[in-house]
Write a protein that holds these residues in place. Structure first.
Motif, PDB file in Angstrom:
ATOM      1  N   THR A  13       0.821  -1.204   0.000  1.00 54.91           N
ATOM      2  CA  THR A  13       0.000   0.000   0.000  1.00 54.91           C
ATOM      3  C   THR A  13       0.858   1.258   0.000  1.00 54.91           C
ATOM      4  OG1 THR A  13      -1.653   1.248   1.269  1.00 54.91           O
ATOM      5  CG2 THR A  13      -0.129  -0.129   2.528  1.00 54.91           C
ATOM      6  N   ARG A  18      -6.519   5.441  -2.729  1.00 57.37           N
ATOM      7  CA  ARG A  18      -6.596   4.499  -3.842  1.00 57.37           C
ATOM      8  C   ARG A  18      -6.349   3.063  -3.392  1.00 57.37           C
ATOM      9  NH1 ARG A  18      -1.766   7.265  -4.759  1.00 57.37           N
ATOM     10  NH2 ARG A  18      -2.749   8.637  -6.271  1.00 57.37           N
ATOM     11  N   CYS A  19      -5.730   2.885  -2.211  1.00 55.90           N
ATOM     12  CA  CYS A  19      -5.438   1.536  -1.712  1.00 55.90           C
ATOM     13  C   CYS A  19      -6.419   1.077  -0.637  1.00 55.90           C
ATOM     14  CB  CYS A  19      -4.014   1.472  -1.167  1.00 55.90           C
ATOM     15  SG  CYS A  19      -2.745   1.415  -2.458  1.00 55.90           S
ATOM     16  N   ARG A  21      -9.475   0.001  -0.981  1.00 52.40           N
ATOM     17  CA  ARG A  21     -10.179  -1.221  -1.387  1.00 52.40           C
ATOM     18  C   ARG A  21      -9.251  -2.425  -1.330  1.00 52.40           C
ATOM     19  NH1 ARG A  21     -13.599   1.686  -6.332  1.00 52.40           N
ATOM     20  NH2 ARG A  21     -15.062   2.767  -4.932  1.00 52.40           N
ATOM     21  N   ALA A  22      -7.982  -2.205  -1.598  1.00 50.85           N
ATOM     22  CA  ALA A  22      -7.017  -3.289  -1.460  1.00 50.85           C
ATOM     23  C   ALA A  22      -6.926  -3.723   0.005  1.00 50.85           C
ATOM     24  CB  ALA A  22      -5.649  -2.845  -1.969  1.00 50.85           C
ATOM     25  N   GLY A 109      -3.426  -1.849  -4.695  1.00 47.04           N
ATOM     26  CA  GLY A 109      -4.495  -1.024  -5.241  1.00 47.04           C
ATOM     27  C   GLY A 109      -4.185  -0.554  -6.642  1.00 47.04           C
ATOM     28  N   SER A 140      -9.752  -3.005  -7.257  1.00 49.55           N
ATOM     29  CA  SER A 140     -10.197  -1.709  -7.763  1.00 49.55           C
ATOM     30  C   SER A 140     -11.673  -1.430  -7.516  1.00 49.55           C
ATOM     31  CB  SER A 140      -9.942  -1.629  -9.278  1.00 49.55           C
ATOM     32  OG  SER A 140     -10.681  -2.635  -9.958  1.00 49.55           O
ATOM     33  N   ASP A 274     -11.783  -6.295 -10.276  1.00 51.28           N
ATOM     34  CA  ASP A 274     -10.499  -6.695  -9.707  1.00 51.28           C
ATOM     35  C   ASP A 274      -9.745  -7.578 -10.691  1.00 51.28           C
ATOM     36  OD1 ASP A 274     -11.377  -5.282  -7.555  1.00 51.28           O
ATOM     37  OD2 ASP A 274     -11.320  -6.945  -6.137  1.00 51.28           O
TER      38      ASP A 274
END
Length: 306
Positions: A13, A18-19, A21-22, A109, A140, A274
């Motif tokens: 990360t 943006r990360c 969701r990861a 991400g 994503s 994803d």
């Protein structure tokens, strides 16, 4: 099929939104697999003489701040994890941790800014696929639960075989479709239609056999369609509400490798869902060999699992 033992997840990360969701996907998978998780964050190296603050300061405040943010996120999610924050190239750090932990999956991400994607994410992923044998999951989309429907792009290469095996090894409950894209004959003659029909039947048969050889224990729908791999994968995701695309990172010949590479790049920059990138050198962890333990066959179109 007996539930495989998944041991370790590495979450890479940059601590930006943006990360998020990861992070959520990694936490979900760690819970489902009862897996250990390591969170990795790489900081830029400071050029000599560029350190800010008084000379007596020996504490790296940027590193401490990153660790604090990760700890806060983990506490809110109710999960424990190892934390690695270090200065240096992201790809080298992630690959090092992935190797030292023998991780089953790297989760990261997707960047929305094109410049960032090209300079950092793209370079990191390209390096990782060469340095690590672990599959890389690019998260994503919002996490709404386990993956239900996966589409695996195949060109009959070792990378495609690894993508099939890794997807069905890691996400055993997902309904899987193998999709092979081919170039149609476009001369406009009546013979072209016949040639395309012959090509379709031949490639569908080859796809079905390829899948049956790769994952003989699992029912997989097989599709062969004329067109661009990227566009067909996107269309399938939209039409069938798939939540995971899987592709191999290597191929059996240079031209196909170029095609698969361009498909990977486009999907990484703008994924419809994803994305799982699987190196051709991937193998199941020790004691979890990919084999034919169940007498099921790959299916042609019309499968009830489609």
């Amino acid at each position: 099929m007996q539930q495989a033992r998944h041991r370790h997840i590495v979450l890479a990360t940059d601590l930006s939104a943006r990360c998020d969701r990861a992070f959520e996907r990694a936490v979900l998978l760690a819970g489902e697999w009862n897996a250990q998780m390591t969170v990795v964050h790489a900081l830029e190296r400071q050029p000599p003489g560029s350190a800010s603050g008084p000379r007596w300061r020996t504490i790296d405040r940027e590193s401490l701040s990153a660790e604090s943010q990760i700890l806060t996120d983990l506490h809110r999610a109710g999960i424990a994890a190892d934390i690695v924050v270090r200065r240096g190239p992201a790809s080298e750090l992630i690959a090092e941790i992935a190797k030292s932990t023998s991780c089953d999956l790297i989760v990261t991400g997707i960047a929305r800014e094109l410049g960032f994607a090209r300079s950092v994410l793209g370079a990191t992923l390209e390096a990782l696929t060469h340095k690590s044998a672990a599959p890389i999951l690019i998260a994503s989309r919002p996490v709404r639960g386990s993956y239900e429907r996966a589409v695996i792009g195949t060109n009959f290469s070792p990378g495609s075989r690894a993508a099939l095996q890794a997807t069905l090894h890691l996400f055993q409950q997902t309904k899987a479709t193998a999709l092979h894209a081919y170039r149609p004959t476009l001369d406009g003659l009546a013979s072209a239609h016949i040639d395309n029909e012959v090509a379709y039947r031949h490639l569908l048969k080859e796809c079905t056999q390829f899948v049956a050889d790769a994952v003989p224990w699992q029912k997989v729908q097989c599709l062969a369609e004329a067109g661009s791999p990227e566009m067909l994968l996107r269309d399938y995701v939209l039409d069938r509400n798939a939540d995971l695309i899987a592709i191999g990172s290597e191929s059996r010949n240079p031209m196909a490798n170029i095609l698969l590479g361009s498909t990977s790049t486009s999907l990484i920059l703008s994924p419809p869902c994803d994305l799982l990138l699987v190196p051709a050198k991937w193998v199941a962890p020790d004691g979890e060999a990919v084999d034919a333990r169940h007498e099921t066959q790959a299916q042609a179109p019309g499968s009830s699992r489609a």
